[in-house]
Design a protein around this motif. Structure first.
Motif, mmCIF file in Angstrom:
data_model
loop_
_atom_site.group_PDB
_atom_site.id
_atom_site.type_symbol
_atom_site.label_atom_id
_atom_site.label_comp_id
_atom_site.label_asym_id
_atom_site.label_seq_id
_atom_site.Cartn_x
_atom_site.Cartn_y
_atom_site.Cartn_z
ATOM 1 N N GLU A 1 15.836 3.961 7.518
ATOM 2 C CA GLU A 1 16.602 4.631 8.566
ATOM 3 C C GLU A 1 15.815 4.791 9.858
ATOM 4 O O GLU A 1 16.285 5.422 10.804
ATOM 5 N N GLY A 2 14.622 4.214 9.894
ATOM 6 C CA GLY A 2 13.831 4.239 11.118
ATOM 7 C C GLY A 2 12.958 5.466 11.290
ATOM 8 O O GLY A 2 12.345 5.637 12.346
ATOM 9 N N ARG A 3 12.854 6.312 10.271
ATOM 10 C CA ARG A 3 12.024 7.513 10.375
ATOM 11 C C ARG A 3 10.574 7.171 10.036
ATOM 12 O O ARG A 3 10.308 6.434 9.083
ATOM 13 N N LEU A 4 9.662 7.716 10.825
ATOM 14 C CA LEU A 4 8.239 7.515 10.554
ATOM 15 C C LEU A 4 7.875 8.233 9.260
ATOM 16 O O LEU A 4 8.063 9.449 9.138
ATOM 17 N N THR A 5 7.371 7.491 8.276
ATOM 18 C CA THR A 5 7.042 8.085 6.977
ATOM 19 C C THR A 5 5.543 8.123 6.694
ATOM 20 O O THR A 5 5.093 8.906 5.845
ATOM 21 N N ALA A 6 4.765 7.285 7.379
ATOM 22 C CA ALA A 6 3.325 7.263 7.111
ATOM 23 C C ALA A 6 2.605 6.555 8.245
ATOM 24 O O ALA A 6 3.196 5.775 9.000
ATOM 25 N N VAL B 1 -1.820 12.687 16.340
ATOM 26 C CA VAL B 1 -1.193 11.464 16.849
ATOM 27 C C VAL B 1 0.163 11.770 17.468
ATOM 28 O O VAL B 1 1.001 12.444 16.857
ATOM 29 N N ALA B 2 0.371 11.281 18.675
ATOM 30 C CA ALA B 2 1.703 11.219 19.276
ATOM 31 C C ALA B 2 2.163 9.776 19.124
ATOM 32 O O ALA B 2 1.624 8.876 19.777
ATOM 33 N N PRO B 3 3.118 9.493 18.208
ATOM 34 C CA PRO B 3 3.523 8.110 17.935
ATOM 35 C C PRO B 3 4.039 7.407 19.189
ATOM 36 O O PRO B 3 4.437 8.037 20.169
ATOM 37 N N PRO B 4 4.038 6.088 19.175
ATOM 38 C CA PRO B 4 4.400 5.321 20.373
ATOM 39 C C PRO B 4 5.799 5.633 20.892
ATOM 40 O O PRO B 4 6.774 5.667 20.144
ATOM 41 N N TYR C 1 -7.220 4.410 5.700
ATOM 42 C CA TYR C 1 -6.786 5.755 5.349
ATOM 43 C C TYR C 1 -5.268 5.791 5.511
ATOM 44 O O TYR C 1 -4.752 5.533 6.604
ATOM 45 N N LEU C 2 -4.556 6.101 4.442
ATOM 46 C CA LEU C 2 -3.098 6.128 4.442
ATOM 47 C C LEU C 2 -2.627 7.558 4.254
ATOM 48 O O LEU C 2 -3.005 8.220 3.275
ATOM 49 N N ILE C 3 -1.782 8.028 5.175
ATOM 50 C CA ILE C 3 -1.354 9.426 5.143
ATOM 51 C C ILE C 3 0.128 9.507 5.480
ATOM 52 O O ILE C 3 0.589 8.955 6.480
ATOM 53 N N ALA C 4 0.874 10.221 4.645
ATOM 54 C CA ALA C 4 2.296 10.447 4.897
ATOM 55 C C ALA C 4 2.481 11.345 6.117
ATOM 56 O O ALA C 4 1.575 12.077 6.528
ATOM 57 N N THR C 5 3.679 11.287 6.702
ATOM 58 C CA THR C 5 4.018 12.126 7.851
ATOM 59 C C THR C 5 5.118 13.111 7.454
ATOM 60 O O THR C 5 5.845 12.881 6.482
ATOM 61 N N ARG D 1 0.840 -1.205 0.000
ATOM 62 C CA ARG D 1 0.000 0.000 0.000
ATOM 63 C C ARG D 1 0.877 1.258 0.000
ATOM 64 O O ARG D 1 0.546 2.257 -0.628
ATOM 65 N N LEU D 2 1.998 1.208 0.729
ATOM 66 C CA LEU D 2 2.914 2.351 0.738
ATOM 67 C C LEU D 2 3.507 2.573 -0.650
ATOM 68 O O LEU D 2 3.591 3.707 -1.138
ATOM 69 N N THR D 3 3.918 1.494 -1.304
ATOM 70 C CA THR D 3 4.485 1.604 -2.653
ATOM 71 C C THR D 3 3.458 2.184 -3.623
ATOM 72 O O THR D 3 3.766 3.066 -4.438
ATOM 73 N N ASP D 4 2.225 1.703 -3.545
ATOM 74 C CA ASP D 4 1.163 2.214 -4.416
ATOM 75 C C ASP D 4 0.963 3.718 -4.241
ATOM 76 O O ASP D 4 0.620 4.424 -5.198
ATOM 77 N N ALA D 5 1.170 4.204 -3.014
ATOM 78 C CA ALA D 5 0.967 5.622 -2.717
ATOM 79 C C ALA D 5 2.221 6.450 -2.933
ATOM 80 O O ALA D 5 2.202 7.674 -2.718
ATOM 81 N N GLY D 6 3.329 5.801 -3.326
ATOM 82 C CA GLY D 6 4.571 6.528 -3.542
ATOM 83 C C GLY D 6 5.234 6.995 -2.267
ATOM 84 O O GLY D 6 5.956 7.993 -2.258
ATOM 85 N N ILE D 7 5.032 6.245 -1.168
ATOM 86 C CA ILE D 7 5.600 6.605 0.129
ATOM 87 C C ILE D 7 6.775 5.674 0.425
ATOM 88 O O ILE D 7 6.666 4.455 0.279
ATOM 89 N N GLU D 8 7.878 6.243 0.852
ATOM 90 C CA GLU D 8 9.074 5.459 1.139
ATOM 91 C C GLU D 8 8.835 4.523 2.323
ATOM 92 O O GLU D 8 8.237 4.911 3.331
ATOM 93 N N SER D 9 9.326 3.305 2.189
ATOM 94 C CA SER D 9 9.183 2.334 3.279
ATOM 95 C C SER D 9 10.513 1.610 3.446
ATOM 96 O O SER D 9 11.563 2.184 3.313
#
Length: 267
Positions: A115-120, A171-174, A135-139, A78-86
């Motif tokens: 690199e461990g960065r939150l991307t979506a 959202v405050a990520p975990p 619902y998929l949303i980039a960060t 799903r990330l690839t389809d949306a053009g989001i780096e994973s």
């Protein structure tokens, strides 16, 4: 230490503002599962088992498109389809099955790059009719402590909510804590706010047993609570909305908004 996977315990709150006020609050526990860590977790933990049954259990096909046992492959697609780096960790926040029964109104995937960065963030919503939509949303690239995102409502969840609405996610990520706040808005302002605020505990058999003792029959209570609240809402005079067809696409792509609480409140 038990890796990135963890247990989070805290309250869920709902507050509806119109056409009439209605509020609820109850405590739950949720698992944060690093999808790469699942084999190790199942070998280490006695109280969390793979599959349908167990005091607590996790079944991959309860999530995603119901067709994948490998959830990381599903989400990465799903990330690839949306053009989001994973390419990095994907961590799922959800409730487990309890004594074989499971229901997650909302499951949240925190998606990272190599690199461990939150991307979506992928929000997987499920209704009581057995349907689901995501619902998929980039960060933001700078990875703020609090992430704000928005998406148009595309999926029928409650028979007491219109469809022409907008979601605003804050959202405050975990970390030591996790916070997920969802504001539902119409063109005049907030209609409803739902939130979960959890405190982290190490994911051990002792912590799982304590969570089970203090939240017995968790998922059954969530489902029963949904229907009991519906009875109370009907008693207040809320009208029903008919169920529309499912969205043509299983995933709706949302957008980032300004990384500040003020921005989220005015989105």
């Amino acid at each position: 230490m038990t890796g990135a996977s963890a247990l989070y315990v805290g309250p869920v709150t709902h507050r509806r503002f119109k056409p009439k006020m209605h509020a609820l609050r109850y405590r739950v526990f949720m698992l944060l599962l690093d999808l790469d860590e699942l084999p190790g977790l199942f070998s280490r933990l006695q109280l969390l088992r793979p599959g349908r049954f167990g005091l607590m259990s996790f079944r991959a096909r309860d999530h995603g498109d119901k067709a994948h046992d490998d959830l990381k492959t599903y989400v990465s697609g799903r990330l690839t389809d949306a053009g989001i780096e994973s390419g990095g960790p994907i961590r799922l926040l959800c409730m487990p099955r309890v004594l074989g029964y499971g229901f997650n109104p909302l499951s949240v995937y925190f998606c990272h790059d190599a690199e461990g960065r939150l991307t979506a963030i992928l929000y997987e919503v499920r209704n009581t009719f057995g349907q689901r939509h995501s619902y998929l949303i980039a960060t933001p690239e700078d990875g703020p402590d609090s992430v704000q995102q928005t998406a148009p409502k595309r999926f029928y969840v409650s028979p007491f909510m219109d469809m022409d609405l907008t979601y605003v996610f804050d959202v405050a990520p975990p970390g030591e804590d996790v916070r997920i706040t969802i504001q539902v808005r119409d063109d005049k302002g907030p209609v409803l706010t739902a939130a979960f605020a959890g405190q982290r505990r190490e994911l051990t058999d002792g912590a799982l047993f304590h969570a089970w003792i203090t939240h017995p029959l968790l998922t059954l209570k969530v489902m029963a609570g949904i229907h009991w609240e519906a009875v109370k809402i009907v008693a207040k005079g809320f009208r029903f909305r008919g169920k529309p067809p499912l969205p043509a696409q299983p995933v709706t792509i949302g957008t980032m908004v300004t990384p500040s609480r003020e921005g989220a409140s005015h989105a």
